[in-house]
Design an enzyme around this catalytic site. Structure first.
Site, short mmCIF file in Angstrom:
data_model
loop_
_atom_site.label_atom_id
_atom_site.label_comp_id
_atom_site.label_asym_id
_atom_site.label_seq_id
_atom_site.Cartn_x
_atom_site.Cartn_y
_atom_site.Cartn_z
N GLU A 83 0.93 -1.21 0.04
CA GLU A 83 0.15 -0.14 -0.10
C GLU A 83 0.79 1.35 -0.04
O GLU A 83 1.64 1.55 1.19
CB GLU A 83 -1.00 0.04 1.38
N CYS A 139 -2.41 8.81 2.27
CA CYS A 139 -2.20 8.32 0.90
C CYS A 139 -3.08 8.79 -0.17
O CYS A 139 -2.91 9.16 -1.36
CB CYS A 139 -1.96 6.93 0.97
P1 NAP Z 1 8.23 4.96 4.76
O1 NAP Z 1 9.40 5.99 5.00
O2 NAP Z 1 8.38 4.00 3.65
O3 NAP Z 1 7.97 4.29 5.99
C1 NAP Z 1 6.90 3.38 6.18
C2 NAP Z 1 7.43 2.28 6.92
O4 NAP Z 1 8.54 1.46 6.22
C3 NAP Z 1 8.03 2.73 8.54
O5 NAP Z 1 7.78 1.41 9.27
C4 NAP Z 1 9.54 2.64 8.05
O6 NAP Z 1 10.45 2.28 8.96
C5 NAP Z 1 9.68 1.38 6.88
N1 NAP Z 1 10.58 1.36 6.01
C6 NAP Z 1 11.51 2.38 5.68
N2 NAP Z 1 12.27 1.88 4.49
C7 NAP Z 1 12.27 0.68 4.62
C8 NAP Z 1 13.11 -0.57 3.91
N3 NAP Z 1 14.00 -0.13 3.11
N4 NAP Z 1 12.81 -1.70 4.29
C9 NAP Z 1 11.50 -2.11 5.14
N5 NAP Z 1 10.85 -1.07 5.95
C10 NAP Z 1 11.19 0.02 5.53
O7 NAP Z 1 7.10 6.10 4.29
P2 NAP Z 1 6.53 7.39 5.22
O8 NAP Z 1 7.09 8.39 4.39
O9 NAP Z 1 6.76 7.34 6.54
O10 NAP Z 1 5.03 7.21 4.87
C11 NAP Z 1 4.50 7.97 4.05
C12 NAP Z 1 4.18 7.01 2.69
O11 NAP Z 1 3.38 6.18 2.98
C13 NAP Z 1 3.37 8.19 1.65
O12 NAP Z 1 3.91 7.95 0.44
C14 NAP Z 1 1.87 7.83 1.87
O13 NAP Z 1 1.22 7.95 0.59
C15 NAP Z 1 2.26 6.11 2.08
N6 NAP Z 1 1.02 5.52 2.64
C16 NAP Z 1 0.33 4.77 1.77
C17 NAP Z 1 -0.80 4.21 2.41
C18 NAP Z 1 -1.85 3.34 1.70
O14 NAP Z 1 -2.56 2.34 2.05
N7 NAP Z 1 -1.64 3.25 0.21
C19 NAP Z 1 -1.36 4.67 3.74
C20 NAP Z 1 -0.35 5.46 4.39
C21 NAP Z 1 0.65 5.91 3.88
P3 NAP Z 1 11.20 3.63 9.94
O15 NAP Z 1 10.17 4.64 10.31
O16 NAP Z 1 12.02 2.86 10.93
O17 NAP Z 1 12.02 4.28 8.60
#
Ligand code: NAP
Length: 455
Positions: A228, A262
């Protein structure tokens, strides 16, 4: 990235947590797997009763849970409470429908008898974001626990107290040890866990980069994954739309959660005949709003999740303006302590501007005026993302015809996009694959076993 609560209202660090050692993680996987071997045979009614108890506890503790959300990621307190209501309703939904979702599905066969029996697979590992710290977790957890799987969650590093609280809720609801496990881990430890045979599925909600990394690890180990990811949803207003309704829903769709959803209505596309009226009313609605403490119920503009997020959106807006975009309102950091940024509307956005092609994860609406419905659809589809979208028109059949031509996983008519337990949630293109919520979520990490009995 340290696992730490930093209050974005004043950027003060509140509490820090140690990550688990490899040995601790192994112990937790062993406990989770042991529980799985019993939970898979636990009657569905008992599984449902547990989820209903979690839902009830969330309601009883709503004030405490909502305050934690607001403390850790800055959401306005009333919106934090709504998140708790929403999340409790997700647990309750799966409790209420468990038996119907999991009953055998008969198959039409030319001889004998056949049916699909849904059987669980094991430990599902979820990686979750901070923007809806309870609800994102609930959406993965509820359908899997009801299906007989067990859950381990690596939550975002900036919401550790919410992460721990979800585990506490399960413990207090009477869940066996290992049914729901919080993992304090850095993200670079996730890929290696995909190799563990006891972990049978992986799910990530977050950025494209993180999603690609998880999907690569899952693929290498032949594991199913669900992603997602981000979105840049179009909010299309046709010339026969109810303008006041569109304005009300656009404010909600774009600025709720400080624009950090998102499925925020990130690109607002209005057809010529209605565009000026909409823009004037939309701008008026976000003018003069009270900025302040997200715990204060009078506040309308609270902080973003972190100083880094506020700096990032400021740079995206600056770069877009340098490329030729115009600021109708807002566009700057708010001059005070904390991760604040003004509610902003951009227009005249050229194709090479950041605002045109990237996800703006903050309170910034990109406004586009188009000639007609064909141009609106073409612009809506001119993005790598494919998550949600909205179409506004008094003619619902016309709106549905437009919706069917938008390349996204979800489109709402005359409403901003919202997450509901009874509707599938998920995207296409670079927004990911698989579905959360609704009966579809139960099927993601389950074995659809065929049983055939000859005559
Ligand atoms: P993010 O940096 O990707 O973080 C999300 C999760 O992934 C966190 O638990 C993060 O851990 C972990 N993570 C980061 N890099 C990783 C890797 N290489 N391998 C495994 N896990 C990893 O996302 P964000 O910027 O905080 O969140 C915003 C994004 O999420 C936006 O793009 C938003 O649109 C999307 N989103 C999508 C949905 C949906 O349902 N489609 C819902 C909500 C948000 P750490 O915190 O430890 O870095």
């Amino acid at each position: 990235m340290p696992i730490q609560t930093v209050n974005p209202y004043n950027n003060k660090a509140i509490k820090t947590f140690d990550t688990f050692s490899d040995e601790q993680v192994q112990q937790k996987i062993t406990a989770a797997h042991k529980t799985f071997t019993a939970w898979r045979n636990t009657p569905i009614k008992e599984r449902a009763a547990l989820l209903a108890r979690v839902a009830q506890l969330m309601q009883e503790r709503k004030s405490e849970l909502a305050a934690l959300i607001t403390l850790e990621m800055g959401k306005l307190i009333a919106q934090s409470e709504s998140e708790i209501d929403m999340c409790a309703s997700v647990y309750q939904y799966y409790a209420d429908h468990a038996e119907a979702f999991l009953e055998d599905r008969p198959l039409e066969v030319k001889d004998g008898r056949a049916f699909i029996r849904y059987t669980p697979t094991g430990i599902i590992l979820g990686v979750e974001p901070w923007n809806f710290p309870f609800n994102q977790v609930g959406r993965l957890t509820a359908p899997n626990i009801i299906a007989g799987n067990v859950i381990m969650i690596k939550h975002a590093s900036n919401v550790p107290q919410c992460a721990q609280m979800i585990e506490t809720l399960f413990t207090d609801a009477g869940a066996p040890d290992g049914l729901y496990t919080n993992l304090f881990l850095s993200s670079d430890k996730i890929a290696a866990l995909a190799a563990d045979e006891r972990i049978t599925g992986l799910s990530l909600t977050g950025s494209e980069k993180a999603g690609a990394s998880l999907a690569e690890a899952a693929g290498k180990n032949l594991k199913k994954s669900v992603l997602e990811l981000g979105g840049s949803d179009a909010f299309i207003i046709l010339d026969d739309a109810d303008v006041d309704l569109a304005v009300e829903k656009a404010v909600l769709g774009r600025f709720n959660n400080m624009g950090q959803s998102c499925t925020s209505s990130k690109r607002i596309i209005a057809v010529e005949g209605i565009a000026e009226e909409f823009l004037a009313k939309f701008t008026a609605k976000i003018t003069g709003l009270k900025v302040g403490d997200p715990m204060d119920r009078e506040t309308k503009i609270g902080p973003m999740v972190s100083e880094e997020a506020a700096q990032n959106i400021a740079k995206q807006v600056d770069d877009s303006v340098k490329a030729g975009a115009k600021v109708v309102i807002g566009g700057k950091r708010i001059d005070r302590e904390g991760a604040f940024f003004e509610f902003t509307i951009l227009t005249d956005i050229p194709k090479d501007a950041v605002a045109y092609h990237a996800e703006l994860f903050g309170p910034v609406a990109s406004f586009y005026k188009v000639k007609d419905v064909e141009e609106a659809i073409a612009l809506a589809n001119d993005t790598g993302f494919g998550l949600g979208g909205s179409v506004f028109s008094k003619d619902k059949a016309k709106a549905v015809a437009v919706a069917s031509r938008i390349d996204t996983g979800m489109v709402f008519i005359n409403q901003n996009l919202a997450s509901r337990p009874d509707l599938p949630f998920g995207g296409t293109k670079r927004s990911g694959y698989g579905r959360e919520l609704s009966p579809l979520a139960v099927e993601e990490f389950i074995n659809k076993k065929v049983i055939y009995i000859p005559e």
